[in-house]
Structures are given as structure tokens and as C-alpha cells.
Motif scaffolding. Structure first.
Motif, mmCIF file in Angstrom:
data_model
loop_
_atom_site.group_PDB
_atom_site.id
_atom_site.type_symbol
_atom_site.label_atom_id
_atom_site.label_comp_id
_atom_site.label_asym_id
_atom_site.label_seq_id
_atom_site.Cartn_x
_atom_site.Cartn_y
_atom_site.Cartn_z
ATOM 1 N N GLY A 1 -12.279 6.715 14.266
ATOM 2 C CA GLY A 1 -12.131 6.016 12.999
ATOM 3 C C GLY A 1 -10.891 6.498 12.276
ATOM 4 O O GLY A 1 -10.237 7.456 12.689
ATOM 5 N N LYS A 2 -10.573 5.821 11.167
ATOM 6 C CA LYS A 2 -9.374 6.173 10.401
ATOM 7 C C LYS A 2 -9.684 6.147 8.912
ATOM 8 O O LYS A 2 -10.539 5.389 8.457
ATOM 9 N N ILE A 3 -8.957 6.976 8.191
ATOM 10 C CA ILE A 3 -9.071 6.978 6.746
ATOM 11 C C ILE A 3 -7.696 7.263 6.144
ATOM 12 O O ILE A 3 -6.984 8.154 6.620
ATOM 13 N N LEU A 4 -7.317 6.473 5.164
ATOM 14 C CA LEU A 4 -6.025 6.635 4.496
ATOM 15 C C LEU A 4 -6.255 7.120 3.075
ATOM 16 O O LEU A 4 -6.939 6.460 2.289
ATOM 17 N N ILE A 5 -5.692 8.280 2.773
ATOM 18 C CA ILE A 5 -5.820 8.877 1.450
ATOM 19 C C ILE A 5 -4.426 9.248 0.959
ATOM 20 O O ILE A 5 -3.683 9.938 1.657
ATOM 21 N N GLN A 6 -4.075 8.800 -0.229
ATOM 22 C CA GLN A 6 -2.783 9.123 -0.827
ATOM 23 C C GLN A 6 -2.986 9.554 -2.265
ATOM 24 O O GLN A 6 -4.015 9.275 -2.882
ATOM 25 N N SER A 7 -1.971 10.232 -2.801
ATOM 26 C CA SER A 7 -2.042 10.695 -4.186
ATOM 27 C C SER A 7 -1.731 9.549 -5.139
ATOM 28 O O SER A 7 -0.768 8.799 -4.940
ATOM 29 N N ASP A 8 -2.551 9.398 -6.153
ATOM 30 C CA ASP A 8 -2.311 8.393 -7.179
ATOM 31 C C ASP A 8 -1.046 8.745 -7.953
ATOM 32 O O ASP A 8 -0.845 9.892 -8.348
ATOM 33 N N GLU A 9 -0.159 7.777 -8.133
ATOM 34 C CA GLU A 9 1.132 8.043 -8.783
ATOM 35 C C GLU A 9 0.970 8.525 -10.220
ATOM 36 O O GLU A 9 1.786 9.299 -10.710
ATOM 37 N N GLU A 10 -0.077 8.091 -10.898
ATOM 38 C CA GLU A 10 -0.260 8.472 -12.293
ATOM 39 C C GLU A 10 -1.025 9.779 -12.445
ATOM 40 O O GLU A 10 -0.617 10.671 -13.181
ATOM 41 N N THR A 11 -2.146 9.904 -11.717
ATOM 42 C CA THR A 11 -2.998 11.091 -11.886
ATOM 43 C C THR A 11 -2.708 12.189 -10.873
ATOM 44 O O THR A 11 -3.134 13.328 -11.053
ATOM 45 N N GLN A 12 -2.000 11.843 -9.785
ATOM 46 C CA GLN A 12 -1.700 12.776 -8.699
ATOM 47 C C GLN A 12 -2.948 13.245 -7.964
ATOM 48 O O GLN A 12 -2.907 14.206 -7.205
ATOM 49 N N LYS A 13 -4.065 12.564 -8.197
ATOM 50 C CA LYS A 13 -5.294 12.905 -7.496
ATOM 51 C C LYS A 13 -5.397 12.095 -6.209
ATOM 52 O O LYS A 13 -4.878 10.985 -6.106
ATOM 53 N N ALA A 14 -6.095 12.671 -5.215
ATOM 54 C CA ALA A 14 -6.270 11.977 -3.945
ATOM 55 C C ALA A 14 -7.104 10.722 -4.141
ATOM 56 O O ALA A 14 -8.135 10.745 -4.826
ATOM 57 N N LYS A 15 -6.665 9.634 -3.541
ATOM 58 C CA LYS A 15 -7.340 8.355 -3.690
ATOM 59 C C LYS A 15 -7.473 7.688 -2.327
ATOM 60 O O LYS A 15 -6.533 7.663 -1.551
ATOM 61 N N VAL A 16 -8.654 7.153 -2.055
ATOM 62 C CA VAL A 16 -8.920 6.513 -0.778
ATOM 63 C C VAL A 16 -8.433 5.065 -0.819
ATOM 64 O O VAL A 16 -8.819 4.297 -1.701
ATOM 65 N N TYR A 17 -7.566 4.700 0.131
ATOM 66 C CA TYR A 17 -7.043 3.342 0.201
ATOM 67 C C TYR A 17 -7.631 2.560 1.364
ATOM 68 O O TYR A 17 -7.638 1.327 1.342
ATOM 69 N N TYR A 18 -8.099 3.266 2.380
ATOM 70 C CA TYR A 18 -8.607 2.570 3.571
ATOM 71 C C TYR A 18 -9.531 3.516 4.325
ATOM 72 O O TYR A 18 -9.263 4.718 4.428
ATOM 73 N N ALA A 19 -10.640 2.983 4.820
ATOM 74 C CA ALA A 19 -11.568 3.770 5.634
ATOM 75 C C ALA A 19 -12.303 2.849 6.595
ATOM 76 O O ALA A 19 -12.866 1.833 6.172
ATOM 77 N N LYS A 20 -12.258 3.185 7.865
ATOM 78 C CA LYS A 20 -12.980 2.420 8.876
ATOM 79 C C LYS A 20 -13.553 3.396 9.898
ATOM 80 O O LYS A 20 -12.818 4.131 10.556
ATOM 81 N N PHE A 21 -14.867 3.391 10.020
ATOM 82 C CA PHE A 21 -15.568 4.299 10.916
ATOM 83 C C PHE A 21 -16.463 3.506 11.865
ATOM 84 O O PHE A 21 -16.778 2.337 11.593
#
Length: 259
Positions: free
Chosen positions: A155-175
Motif C-alpha cells: 500500500g501507499k500513503i502520502l503525507i506532506q507538511s501543511d504550508e500554513e501550519t507546518q504539520k504533517a497532513k495526509v493527502y493520499y492513502a491506499k491499503f
């Protein structure tokens, strides 16, 4: 699921059984060196701290250190390394980590018949395992897993930092749809802050995966990154080759040629 790997044994107090060399990160020693064999006896090992500042416990497991691994670590960290050599060395180190990670999965005993008609008592891995890569750098570890387990689902999961809060944010997940029933090999080569992995584990938990069924495969980790993950999820297992204050955060860019 055909897998080829070498045995790594956990070290438990009060048990008398043969154990291969393995390193745990803990604060029980002032020495910053890997476990070494004692009295030239390959069946016993002296475990010493690889990080005397953080009590990370037995959930953090390090590959046995040898000159081959040290050279691969050095090539990956060297800024003068060509991309071809970088990818070649990274793939070798990934394969070593994957092999040891597979060793943490459950297996059962079995009996097979050899071509000469003899019965051989062996083992086979139980079904119900899968891989999950944290995009994008985690995708570099997928081929190493497939090389060992050809039919394993990933499976795959895409996590990137939010530009405003700099917190990790989930953009895509497929298991896999039944991921909650599987042991999960979570792949992410560099543990720096640990925030990305923490968010990925939370998503897996939301899909029904128990933290004790997650084995995090990593190449390099900082003490802070490993500690953050283990404090958040004490039952998770982390397998890596090195715990060092400075992690090669350029890994993804160099591996995929986007630097």
C-alpha cells in the motif's frame, strides 16, 4: 510467499538460548558501540548502548554493524558520491534492512519432502503480511521488499507538511482492504523528526491496524525521531541501521534524481 532472510533474535533477560549479534538502543551503558560477541562464542552476545542519552528501549532494533554496512552508510552520506553509486549502495542497504525486517514476521514449522525422498523439518512464513510505503522516499524500498517476497501486497500513503501550519497532513492513502488483519512492514528510509511516521501510523490505526503489528523499516534515524515514535506508539517495532543526531535528509532527492 517465498522469502529469504537471516535470523535476528530479540534479547530477553533471564532466558538461556543462542542469540545472534543484535543491537538495541537503550541507556544501560555508557559505551556508544554496537553489541559485540563475547569470549569468541557466536552463540552469545554482549549488548551495549548505541545511544546513552535516550532510553529508547527494545522496540528500537539496529542491524548488526559490520564493515559492509559502515561502507554503505558512508557512501550514502558522502556529498561527492555519484547518483549511480548512491542508488546502488542505497539498494544494497535497503535489501539488508528488508531481510532483517522479514525476520520479525511470524512463521510456522513445516515438513517437506526432498528430491531424494527424505523429510526435512523447516519453517514457512505465515500469510497475512503486507508492505506500506510512505511516499515518496519510502517507494525506494518497495523493490527490495518485492525482491524478497514476490507476491506481497504494498500500500501507499502520502503525507506532506501543511504550508500554513507546518504539520504533517495526509493527502493520499491506499491499503489492501484487509490491512487490519495483516502484519505491516511500514517503509520510510529516513527518520528525522518522526512526525511523518507518526501520522502514517495514526492512519493505519484508523484502518484497524494494531501498533504491535507494525514494523517500521528505516535506514537512518535520529534519536529524537525514534524517541518520538516510540513514545507515541510504545508497541511499534523500529528497525534501522544507525541512530545518529544528523540524518541524511537528502536521501529522497538523491535517490530519485530530483536534487
Amino acid at each position: 510467499m517465498p522469502c529469504h532472510n537471516q535470523q535476528v533474535n530479540s534479547i530477553s533477560s533471564g532466558q538461556e538460548h543462542p542469540m545472534k549479534q543484535v543491537r538495541f538502543a537503550n541507556s544501560t551503558s555508557n559505551n556508544s558501540v554496537p553489541g559485540v560477541l563475547s569470549n569468541n562464542d557466536p552463540s552469545h552476545v554482549t549488548v551495549q548502548s548505541v545511544n546513552n542519552q535516550e532510553n529508547l528501549g527494545p522496540q528500537l532494533k539496529l542491524l548488526p554493524l559490520n564493515d559492509q554496512i559502515r561502507e554503505l552508510q558512508t557512501i550514502i552520506r558522502d556529498k561527492t558520491t555519484s547518483r549511480g553509486d548512491f542508488v546502488f549502495s542505497a539498494d544494497r542497504l535497503i535489501r539488508l534492512v528488508v531481510e532483517e525486517g522479514l525476520n520479525q514476521l511470524p512463521y510456522s514449522e513445516c515438513t517437506v519432502t526432498t528430491p531424494t525422498g527424505y523429510k526435512y523439518e523447516g519453517v514457512k512464513f505465515e500469510r497475512g503480511n503486507c508492505g506500506v510505503s510512505i511516499m515518496r522516499s519510502g517507494e525506494a524500498m518497495e523493490q527490495g521488499l518485492r525482491d524478497c517476497c514476490r507476491s506481497i501486497r504494498i500500500g501507499k500513503i502520502l503525507i506532506q507538511s501543511d504550508e500554513e501550519t507546518q504539520k504533517a497532513k495526509v493527502y493520499y492513502a491506499k491499503f489492501p482492504p484487509d490491512v487490519y488483519r495483516r502484519k505491516v512492514l511500514l517503509m520510510y528510509p529516513i527518520l528525522s523528526t518522526g512526525n511523518t511516521v507518526i501520522e502514517a501510523v495514526r492512519v493505519l490505526i484508523e484502518h484497524g491496524v494494531q501498533p504491535r503489528h507494525i514494523i517500521l523499516l528505516s535506514l537512518f534515524s535520529t534519536p529524537h525521531g525514534a524517541k518520538s515514535i516510540i513514545q507515541e506508539f510504545p508497541e511499534i517495532t523500529i528497525l534501522t541501521t544507525e541512530v545518529h543526531p544528523v540524518a541524511p535528509t537528502h536521501f529522497g532527492q538523491r535517490y530519485f534524481g530530483t536534487d
